[in-house]
Design an enzyme around this catalytic site. Structure first.
Site, PDB file in Angstrom:
ATOM      1  N   CYS A   1       0.870  -1.186   0.000  1.00 59.59           N
ATOM      2  CA  CYS A   1       0.000   0.000   0.000  1.00 59.59           C
ATOM      3  C   CYS A   1       0.902   1.230   0.000  1.00 59.59           C
ATOM      4  CB  CYS A   1      -0.871  -0.032   1.256  1.00 59.59           C
ATOM      5  SG  CYS A   1      -1.849   1.470   1.470  1.00 59.59           S
TER       6      CYS A   1
ATOM      7  N   CYS B   1      -0.694   3.495  -6.535  1.00 63.96           N
ATOM      8  CA  CYS B   1      -1.660   2.874  -5.619  1.00 63.96           C
ATOM      9  C   CYS B   1      -1.862   1.454  -6.118  1.00 63.96           C
ATOM     10  CB  CYS B   1      -2.984   3.639  -5.629  1.00 63.96           C
ATOM     11  SG  CYS B   1      -4.312   2.800  -4.726  1.00 63.96           S
TER      12      CYS B   1
HETATM   13  N1  DGL Z   1      -3.945   0.452  -2.146  1.00 65.90           N
HETATM   14  C1  DGL Z   1      -3.579   1.622  -1.408  1.00 65.90           C
HETATM   15  C2  DGL Z   1      -2.317   2.261  -1.976  1.00 65.90           C
HETATM   16  O1  DGL Z   1      -1.512   1.605  -2.606  1.00 65.90           O
HETATM   17  C3  DGL Z   1      -4.555   2.686  -1.104  1.00 65.90           C
HETATM   18  C4  DGL Z   1      -5.999   2.632  -1.294  1.00 65.90           C
HETATM   19  C5  DGL Z   1      -6.752   3.423  -0.249  1.00 65.90           C
HETATM   20  O2  DGL Z   1      -6.922   2.884   0.827  1.00 65.90           O
HETATM   21  O3  DGL Z   1      -7.120   4.580  -0.504  1.00 65.90           O
HETATM   22  O4  DGL Z   1      -2.087   3.430  -1.780  1.00 65.90           O
END
Ligand code: DGL
Length: 278
Positions: A71, A185
């Site tokens: 993330c 993301c």
């Molecule tokens: N998948 C997460 C990232 O790589 C973020 C998504 C979220 O919770 O807004 O930043």
């Protein structure tokens, strides 16, 4: 020994996919903090406390050999806190700004990420360090992670919203055009086919998931106790998924099941505490 792959939802599955291909000897524990989703707008200190609290339980109960924070929104913030608190190796994912700056022909690159990742000091340090010769367009998308979750669950997504979020990524300046968009993301790779259809011109979409998996593999190779293949066969192998809401939707449960991840109920005392119930 297991490897934890952690995200705010199901976007980190884009990293799990790569990690499994490279490290198939290891059982994986996929953790989606869907009770805290989306992470994009969380205030920094609260998000750090939340994720450190979740890892306290994960490390105690699963004794993983390594954890991947799949993330960007969390990795650009909390890696120092995790490394200070726990003594297992952590690998994070951050926007692929260095490779974008190395590959761009036009010098116009875009970082598409959550608002949290876009405002992080770490992201700006990466730009100053590696992309000084480029014009870097930062786009903080407020809806895309949610759209990606809907898409992954088989729902129809609002293409107008997708278009509104995506079009600011494309810049034309003095006869030059954005030629690289870095997907900052882990949810976004799941939307990339839809994005391609909307893109006003072709660009290179960079996803650092494979590089992250390779880095994790290198770290494991350095610290793993040598084991013969015969010994490895003795490992019980069942990859599991934990969703912090404890009640993932039916499509999410089916998706996880289809990926060979058995849903596992896990109690997180830090979450119960923050809700005043433990
Ligand atoms: N998948 C997460 C990232 O790589 C973020 C998504 C979220 O919770 O807004 O930043």
């Amino acid at each position: 020994m297991s490897i934890v792959v952690f995200d705010s939802g199901i976007g980190g599955l884009s990293v799990l996919r790569e990690a499994r291909m490279l490290m198939h000897d290891h059982p994986f524990v996929y953790v989606g903090d869907d009770a805290g989703f989306p992470y994009g707008d969380w205030q920094g200190q609260l998000l750090t406390q939340r994720v450190v609290g979740l890892f306290e339980t994960l490390i105690q109960d699963f004794e993983p050999q390594l954890a991947i924070v799949a993330c960007n929104t969390a990795s650009t913030l909390i890696m120092p806190a995790l490394r200070k608190q726990f003594d297992i190796p952590f690998v994070g994912i951050v926007p692929a700004i260095k490779p974008a700056a190395e590959r761009t022909a036009s010098g116009l690159i875009t970082v598409l990420a959550t608002p949290g990742t876009i405002k992080r000091r770490y992201t700006h340090e990466l730009i100053n360090k590696f992309a000084g010769h480029c014009s870097v367009n930062l786009v903080g998308a407020t809806q895309l992670a949610r759209l990606a979750e809907q898409h992954m669950q088989g729902d129809r997504i609002n293409l107008n919203t997708l278009r509104e979020e995506l079009l600011p990524c494309f810049i034309e300046h003095e006869g030059k055009r954005t030629d690289i968009i870095t997907l900052g993301c882990t949810h976004f790779p799941f939307l990339v086919n839809e994005m391609r259809k909307i893109a006003p011109w072709p660009v290179d979409w960079l996803d650092p998931a494979e590089a992250v998996a390779r880095q994790a593999q290198n770290i494991l190779n350095q610290c793993a106790h040598p084991t013969t293949p015969a010994v490895r066969k003795l490992y019980v192998r069942q990859d599991i998924a934990i969703m912090t809401s404890d009640a993932p939707s039916v499509p999410t449960a089916r998706l996880l099941d289809g990926l060979g991840l058995q849903l596992h109920q896990q109690h997180f005392p830090s979450l119960a505490k923050s809700m005043g119930t433990a």
